[in-house]
Scaffold this motif. Sequence first.
Motif, short mmCIF file in Angstrom:
data_model
loop_
_atom_site.label_atom_id
_atom_site.label_comp_id
_atom_site.label_asym_id
_atom_site.label_seq_id
_atom_site.Cartn_x
_atom_site.Cartn_y
_atom_site.Cartn_z
N PHE A 1 0.79 -1.23 0.00
CA PHE A 1 0.00 0.00 0.00
C PHE A 1 0.82 1.29 0.00
O PHE A 1 0.25 2.38 -0.08
N ALA A 2 2.13 1.21 0.09
CA ALA A 2 2.96 2.42 0.23
C ALA A 2 2.76 3.40 -0.93
O ALA A 2 2.43 3.03 -2.05
N LYS A 3 2.98 4.67 -0.60
CA LYS A 3 2.81 5.76 -1.57
C LYS A 3 3.96 6.74 -1.41
O LYS A 3 4.26 7.17 -0.28
N LYS A 4 4.62 7.05 -2.50
CA LYS A 4 5.78 7.96 -2.45
C LYS A 4 5.41 9.29 -1.80
O LYS A 4 4.34 9.84 -2.05
N ASP A 5 6.31 9.79 -0.94
CA ASP A 5 6.17 11.06 -0.22
C ASP A 5 5.17 11.02 0.93
O ASP A 5 4.82 12.05 1.50
N PHE A 6 4.74 9.80 1.28
CA PHE A 6 3.80 9.65 2.39
C PHE A 6 4.22 8.49 3.28
O PHE A 6 4.79 7.50 2.82
N ALA A 7 3.92 8.64 4.57
CA ALA A 7 3.97 7.51 5.50
C ALA A 7 2.55 6.98 5.64
O ALA A 7 1.58 7.63 5.24
N ILE A 8 2.43 5.78 6.19
CA ILE A 8 1.12 5.17 6.40
C ILE A 8 0.85 5.08 7.89
O ILE A 8 1.58 4.39 8.63
N PHE A 9 -0.17 5.76 8.35
CA PHE A 9 -0.63 5.63 9.74
C PHE A 9 -1.62 4.48 9.74
O PHE A 9 -2.76 4.62 9.30
N LEU A 10 -1.16 3.33 10.22
CA LEU A 10 -1.94 2.09 10.13
C LEU A 10 -2.38 1.61 11.50
O LEU A 10 -1.57 1.51 12.43
N PRO B 1 1.53 12.98 4.95
CA PRO B 1 2.65 13.56 4.19
C PRO B 1 3.93 13.57 5.01
O PRO B 1 3.92 13.86 6.21
N LEU B 2 5.03 13.25 4.35
CA LEU B 2 6.34 13.29 5.02
C LEU B 2 6.85 14.73 4.98
O LEU B 2 7.73 15.08 4.20
N ASN B 3 6.29 15.55 5.84
CA ASN B 3 6.64 16.97 5.88
C ASN B 3 7.89 17.18 6.75
O ASN B 3 7.80 17.45 7.93
N LEU B 4 9.06 17.06 6.14
CA LEU B 4 10.31 17.21 6.89
C LEU B 4 11.06 18.50 6.54
O LEU B 4 12.01 18.87 7.22
N ASN B 5 10.63 19.16 5.47
CA ASN B 5 11.22 20.44 5.06
C ASN B 5 12.75 20.38 5.00
O ASN B 5 13.30 19.69 4.17
#
Length: 353
Positions: free
Chosen positions: A153-162, A173-177
């Motif tokens: 299920f992974a999606k580029k630029d996102f983590a999965i809160f499962l 969103p992987l908001n790491l700036n």
Amino acid sequence: MPRFRAPGRVNIIGEHTDYNDGFVLPFAIDKYVEVEIKPSDKYIFTSQMMNETISLEKFQKLGKWTDYIMGVVWAIEQEGYKTTPVQVNVFSNLPVGAGLSSSAALEIATAYGISEVFGLKLDKIKLVQIGVKAEREFVGVRCGVMDQFTAVFAKKDFAIFLDTSNLKYEYVPLNLNDFELALIDSNTKHELSSSEYNKRREECETVLKKLNKKSFRDISYDDLARLDPLLRKRARHVLDENKRVTLSVRALKNSEVFLLGSLLYESHVSLRDLYEVSCDETDFIVGFLRGELGILGARMVGGGFGGSVLVLARAGCIKGAFEELEKSYFERFGKKPTLIRINSNDGVHMVVE
């Protein structure tokens, strides 16, 4: 010939919670396993990484890397689907033993490839279930669902809160700036990792029996007083870690990177002291990094007793910190760690060259 690619994963936080109906926060990385699959009159398995070819006239378990492939074939047939023997060529740039779930990547790539080659039309959840069944019931590692779920299920630029209790999930969103995540492989894998992993599962099952609960989601902090000291530590880790996952989701959504870093450090301490799955090498890496400028957080990832450390750092700071660590680590352990740069990635898919 098409290849079927499944990624490895890094779990930002939520360690040893996935088999306890807990929360996890993984993302897929740009290190992966690829397989080529075609029908054959016998089972032929070739691994570029292992530099090995194994040919079998009949279906059998060998106690080797091929069991992850055979386990998938077995699990698919257990679901009532028909296949023939297959030739499987395996290619990978995913380090084995680094805690990045190379086994789940191999399982999911194989399951998806067999589904495509034989026209089985397995949906995403079925792919996850087959991968988990293969590892638990054929290979014999009583894993949770996180690794296989992420590989699908992974999606580029996102983590999965499962939520592993019901498989409800949310992309975060992987908001790491101006910050980045990297891995440091300790290049250590202690022999007791598999046996102790299963032992932790048994201890958690004992917690449920002692408290007469069906799930860790039904346990409160007040319940912990009814447990002996060892089981209390195990349960405390799971309850605390679930809290850390929800706080980390908030941190990512709000770009609160310093909060995320402190949660990573807290997670490592809990894995070391309460769940007791760390080791000297990963403890040394985390302890060393705590004193380095630009490093916000670090923790061991994976099953434990070796493997890798996840590091959250200000962009551009990880290289200098790693070079200092490398010297001290070699002086202490007589070997060098490996810095692994990572980017997010999509889940399993077909690659046509």
